[in-house]
Design a protein around this motif. Structure first.
Motif, PDB file in Angstrom:
ATOM      1  N   ALA A 233       9.323   1.239  26.133  1.00 62.37           N
ATOM      2  CA  ALA A 233       9.629   0.256  25.091  1.00 62.37           C
ATOM      3  C   ALA A 233      10.546   0.814  24.006  1.00 62.37           C
ATOM      4  N   LEU A 234      10.213   1.991  23.497  1.00 64.62           N
ATOM      5  CA  LEU A 234      10.931   2.510  22.332  1.00 64.62           C
ATOM      6  C   LEU A 234      12.165   3.312  22.697  1.00 64.62           C
ATOM      7  N   VAL A 235      12.079   4.112  23.756  1.00 62.32           N
ATOM      8  CA  VAL A 235      13.200   4.982  24.120  1.00 62.32           C
ATOM      9  C   VAL A 235      14.198   4.255  25.015  1.00 62.32           C
ATOM     10  N   VAL A 236      13.700   3.656  26.095  1.00 59.18           N
ATOM     11  CA  VAL A 236      14.588   3.054  27.086  1.00 59.18           C
ATOM     12  C   VAL A 236      15.121   1.705  26.623  1.00 59.18           C
ATOM     13  N   ARG A 237      14.240   0.847  26.115  1.00 61.96           N
ATOM     14  CA  ARG A 237      14.639  -0.526  25.814  1.00 61.96           C
ATOM     15  C   ARG A 237      15.122  -0.704  24.378  1.00 61.96           C
ATOM     16  N   ALA A 238      14.334  -0.302  23.388  1.00 61.33           N
ATOM     17  CA  ALA A 238      14.745  -0.476  21.991  1.00 61.33           C
ATOM     18  C   ALA A 238      15.789   0.542  21.562  1.00 61.33           C
ATOM     19  N   ALA A 239      15.864   1.681  22.263  1.00 57.91           N
ATOM     20  CA  ALA A 239      16.796   2.756  21.903  1.00 57.91           C
ATOM     21  C   ALA A 239      16.656   3.123  20.423  1.00 57.91           C
ATOM     22  N   LEU A 240      15.423   3.322  19.990  1.00 56.20           N
ATOM     23  CA  LEU A 240      15.142   3.689  18.608  1.00 56.20           C
ATOM     24  C   LEU A 240      15.856   5.001  18.270  1.00 56.20           C
ATOM     25  N   ARG A 241      16.498   5.025  17.090  1.00 55.74           N
ATOM     26  CA  ARG A 241      17.298   6.178  16.706  1.00 55.74           C
ATOM     27  C   ARG A 241      16.758   6.850  15.457  1.00 55.74           C
ATOM     28  N   VAL A 242      17.147   8.108  15.272  1.00 58.90           N
ATOM     29  CA  VAL A 242      16.760   8.865  14.086  1.00 58.90           C
ATOM     30  C   VAL A 242      17.219   8.116  12.835  1.00 58.90           C
TER      31      VAL A 242
ATOM     32  N   ARG B 282      15.806  -5.330  16.807  1.00 59.06           N
ATOM     33  CA  ARG B 282      15.294  -5.524  18.161  1.00 59.06           C
ATOM     34  C   ARG B 282      13.785  -5.752  18.128  1.00 59.06           C
ATOM     35  N   VAL B 283      13.322  -6.709  18.905  1.00 57.90           N
ATOM     36  CA  VAL B 283      11.893  -6.944  19.090  1.00 57.90           C
ATOM     37  C   VAL B 283      11.538  -6.528  20.510  1.00 57.90           C
ATOM     38  N   VAL B 284      10.516  -5.685  20.649  1.00 58.34           N
ATOM     39  CA  VAL B 284      10.048  -5.255  21.966  1.00 58.34           C
ATOM     40  C   VAL B 284       8.595  -5.689  22.099  1.00 58.34           C
ATOM     41  N   THR B 285       8.275  -6.392  23.154  1.00 59.61           N
ATOM     42  CA  THR B 285       6.902  -6.843  23.354  1.00 59.61           C
ATOM     43  C   THR B 285       6.382  -6.415  24.712  1.00 59.61           C
TER      44      THR B 285
ATOM     45  N   LYS C 224      19.505 -13.361  12.758  1.00 59.54           N
ATOM     46  CA  LYS C 224      19.502 -11.908  12.594  1.00 59.54           C
ATOM     47  C   LYS C 224      20.319 -11.204  13.680  1.00 59.54           C
ATOM     48  N   ASN C 225      20.932 -11.973  14.592  1.00 61.97           N
ATOM     49  CA  ASN C 225      21.612 -11.375  15.744  1.00 61.97           C
ATOM     50  C   ASN C 225      20.676 -10.407  16.468  1.00 61.97           C
ATOM     51  N   ALA C 226      19.428 -10.815  16.599  1.00 65.70           N
ATOM     52  CA  ALA C 226      18.385  -9.946  17.154  1.00 65.70           C
ATOM     53  C   ALA C 226      18.378  -9.995  18.673  1.00 65.70           C
ATOM     54  N   SER C 227      17.811  -8.971  19.258  1.00 67.97           N
ATOM     55  CA  SER C 227      17.613  -8.946  20.704  1.00 67.97           C
ATOM     56  C   SER C 227      16.129  -8.800  21.005  1.00 67.97           C
ATOM     57  N   TYR C 228      15.714  -9.380  22.129  1.00 66.99           N
ATOM     58  CA  TYR C 228      14.323  -9.309  22.576  1.00 66.99           C
ATOM     59  C   TYR C 228      14.241  -8.525  23.876  1.00 66.99           C
ATOM     60  N   HIS C 229      13.194  -7.712  23.989  1.00 71.87           N
ATOM     61  CA  HIS C 229      12.969  -6.933  25.202  1.00 71.87           C
ATOM     62  C   HIS C 229      11.527  -7.144  25.649  1.00 71.87           C
ATOM     63  N   PHE C 230      11.350  -7.547  26.888  1.00 71.10           N
ATOM     64  CA  PHE C 230      10.027  -7.781  27.459  1.00 71.10           C
ATOM     65  C   PHE C 230       9.759  -6.656  28.455  1.00 71.10           C
ATOM     66  N   VAL C 231       8.720  -5.871  28.180  1.00 73.33           N
ATOM     67  CA  VAL C 231       8.516  -4.613  28.905  1.00 73.33           C
ATOM     68  C   VAL C 231       7.280  -4.678  29.784  1.00 73.33           C
ATOM     69  N   PHE C 232       7.497  -4.392  31.058  1.00 75.86           N
ATOM     70  CA  PHE C 232       6.395  -4.127  31.990  1.00 75.86           C
ATOM     71  C   PHE C 232       6.695  -2.762  32.594  1.00 75.86           C
ATOM     72  N   THR C 233       5.895  -1.776  32.261  1.00 71.47           N
ATOM     73  CA  THR C 233       6.265  -0.392  32.525  1.00 71.47           C
ATOM     74  C   THR C 233       6.414  -0.087  34.011  1.00 71.47           C
ATOM     75  N   ARG C 234       7.329   0.845  34.295  1.00 71.78           N
ATOM     76  CA  ARG C 234       7.559   1.322  35.659  1.00 71.78           C
ATOM     77  C   ARG C 234       7.005   2.734  35.796  1.00 71.78           C
ATOM     78  N   GLN C 235       6.485   3.060  36.976  1.00 70.76           N
ATOM     79  CA  GLN C 235       5.842   4.347  37.192  1.00 70.76           C
ATOM     80  C   GLN C 235       6.845   5.380  37.705  1.00 70.76           C
ATOM     81  N   ASN C 236       6.887   6.537  37.044  1.00 61.07           N
ATOM     82  CA  ASN C 236       7.662   7.664  37.557  1.00 61.07           C
ATOM     83  C   ASN C 236       7.228   8.936  36.834  1.00 61.07           C
ATOM     84  N   ARG C 237       7.510  10.070  37.455  1.00 65.18           N
ATOM     85  CA  ARG C 237       7.100  11.358  36.889  1.00 65.18           C
ATOM     86  C   ARG C 237       7.896  11.709  35.638  1.00 65.18           C
TER      87      ARG C 237
END
Length: 329
Positions: free
Chosen positions: A134-143, A236-239, A255-268
């Motif tokens: 959600a935060l790293v891949v989709r929202a791309a939250l930055r420092v 960005r809104v991530v749910t 707000k020119n906002a984007s929405y991300h709907f997350v269903f997690t994927r499994q990987n090492r």
């Protein structure tokens, strides 16, 4: 082996502890003795029939594993018997983790962080992978950005606070007043009592009317429609919550906002990233209560109870060597 089997859709009493055949690993698979698992909202959603076409009963459900490799199938090179491992079983694809043994594809299994107990590790695989997605891949939250985490004392929320803080964000969160100290201990910068104050008003006050860059929704309800009011421009809104009813999200347009709907994927890979944070002391799951395999119905009932007093996750001790506890550990 013993397994808690979902016999029919319904309430917590829909489970039955049964003797079932022990699985055998095939090519590219590992057989794991499950030491611990945990309870997630996804678990009771499956149990009550929200995904009835994907998980028909009778079924062994459950979505977290921490345990020890007992055997490996042909072609497995990353693991050997005796290795401590953790992972999330492939969701909606075969038996889950409410059992004494589980078979998994080598590619979704990771080496358990040595600093975590099996109970702690089992409390992090699904929620940790979900937050990373959600935060790293989709929202791309930055420092330097800011984020509002809804439900910061919960199983997902308490992990999201820590990961967002590790990413260099300013973290806002909503909790009850009784959980203020807990939220601050996780790294939250601004803690909002959602029972006493509107979170949009609080965010706007604390940001000088700008709003936050990201909203992470772990609650559902009207959170999707109201969260844009707390967003900054280009936010960005991530749910991670199912959308049971259509919602009007027109506020996001302004707000020119984007929405991300997350269903997690499994990987090492995600597990390895979480392990790195754990190794640096930036992430640790919190186990709020522990039940036995036989008491999974009680654990489900507690998780579904509003204001159940549990901070973090409810874990399940499966192997006899894993100690039980009924309070925060």
């Amino acid at each position: 082996m013993k397994a808690m089997t979902l016999k029919s859709f319904g309430g917590p009493d829909s489970f039955e502890l049964c003797d079932v055949p022990k699985p055998v690993p095939h090519a590219g698979q590992v057989l794991v003795q499950v030491h611990a698992t945990s309870i997630n909202p996804l678990d009771y959603q499956v149990r009550r029939g929200d995904y009835r076409d994907l998980v028909p009963p009778p079924a062994i459900t459950g979505h977290d594993v921490s345990g020890v490799v007992e055997a490996v199938g042909p072609g497995v090179t990353a693991f050997s018997p005796g290795d401590e491992v953790w992972y999330t079983p492939q969701i909606f694809d075969g038996p889950g983790s409410y059992a004494e043994y589980h078979v998994a594809a080598e590619g979704i299994v990771g080496k358990k962080p040595p600093s975590l107990s099996h109970l702690e590790a089992a409390s992090l695989t699904l929620v940790g992978g979900t937050v990373w997605e959600a935060l790293v891949v989709r929202a791309a939250l930055r420092v330097g950005e800011s984020i509002l985490v809804h439900g910061g004392a919960g199983g997902v929320g308490h992990v999201a606070i820590q990961i967002a803080k590790a990413m260099g964000a300013r973290v806002f969160t909503t909790v009850r007043e009784a959980n203020f100290e807990f939220a601050h201990s996780l790294g939250a910068d601004v803690v909002i009592d959602y029972q006493k104050e509107d979170y949009v008003d609080a965010v706007m006050r604390e940001t000088g009317g700008r709003g936050v860059d990201v909203v992470f929704d772990t609650i559902g309800g009207n959170t999707l429609s109201r969260s844009p009011d707390a967003l900054a421009q280009l936010g960005r809104v991530v749910t991670i919550v199912d959308i049971a009813q259509p919602q009007n999200v027109v506020q996001a347009w302004g707000k020119n906002a984007s929405y991300h709907f997350v269903f997690t994927r499994q990987n090492r890979g995600k597990l390895d990233e979480l392990s790195a944070l754990i190794g640096r002391g930036q992430l640790r799951p919190h186990v709020g209560a522990v039940y036995s395999l036989a008491d999974i119905p009680l654990a489900h009932a507690r998780l579904e109870t509003p204001n159940n007093g549990v901070r973090g996750k409810i874990a399940i001790a499966v192997a006899p060597s894993v100690p039980l506890a009924s309070a925060d550990i």
